[in-house]
Design a protein around this motif. Sequence first.
Motif, PDB file in Angstrom:
ATOM      1  N   SER A  84       0.844  -1.186   0.000  1.00  0.00           N
ATOM      2  CA  SER A  84       0.000   0.000   0.000  1.00  0.00           C
ATOM      3  C   SER A  84       0.885   1.244   0.000  1.00  0.00           C
ATOM      4  O   SER A  84       2.074   1.170   0.307  1.00  0.00           O
ATOM      5  CB  SER A  84      -0.941   0.023   1.206  1.00  0.00           C
ATOM      6  OG  SER A  84      -0.240   0.341   2.378  1.00  0.00           O
ATOM      7  N   TYR A 114       1.638   2.053   4.062  1.00  0.00           N
ATOM      8  CA  TYR A 114       2.092   1.116   5.080  1.00  0.00           C
ATOM      9  C   TYR A 114       3.143   0.147   4.531  1.00  0.00           C
ATOM     10  O   TYR A 114       3.258  -0.049   3.323  1.00  0.00           O
ATOM     11  CB  TYR A 114       0.911   0.314   5.634  1.00  0.00           C
ATOM     12  CG  TYR A 114      -0.154   1.194   6.238  1.00  0.00           C
ATOM     13  CD1 TYR A 114       0.042   1.805   7.477  1.00  0.00           C
ATOM     14  CD2 TYR A 114      -1.342   1.449   5.558  1.00  0.00           C
ATOM     15  CE1 TYR A 114      -0.929   2.634   8.019  1.00  0.00           C
ATOM     16  CE2 TYR A 114      -2.312   2.281   6.095  1.00  0.00           C
ATOM     17  CZ  TYR A 114      -2.097   2.870   7.326  1.00  0.00           C
ATOM     18  OH  TYR A 114      -3.056   3.690   7.865  1.00  0.00           O
ATOM     19  N   THR A 115       3.857  -0.490   5.435  1.00  0.00           N
ATOM     20  CA  THR A 115       4.809  -1.540   5.083  1.00  0.00           C
ATOM     21  C   THR A 115       4.033  -2.706   4.462  1.00  0.00           C
ATOM     22  O   THR A 115       2.930  -3.017   4.919  1.00  0.00           O
ATOM     23  CB  THR A 115       5.530  -2.015   6.364  1.00  0.00           C
ATOM     24  OG1 THR A 115       6.156  -0.902   6.984  1.00  0.00           O
ATOM     25  CG2 THR A 115       6.556  -3.079   6.055  1.00  0.00           C
TER      26      THR A 115
END
Length: 79
Positions: A39, A42-43
């Motif tokens: 995303s 995020y990670t």
Amino acid sequence: MTPMICETRIRRLEEYGEWSRHSGEEFLFVIEGQLLLHSEMYTPVELNEGESIYFDSEIGHAYLLGEGECCRFLSVCRP
């Protein structure tokens, strides 16, 4: 709600194209294989067979293959 059975064989983000994004929220459940959910914010998250995630689908996201030849997953979108 819109349920879909999907498959991915894409391994690299560069091959994916533009991020997927749409209004609402999404539930994702891995049926077979390993999925890497990337995303914009995020990670990346690694999901294996039987695992699931729920996320805001307005954030750009991409479904990539982890290990193996193919990943099948259920995606349920809610506007």
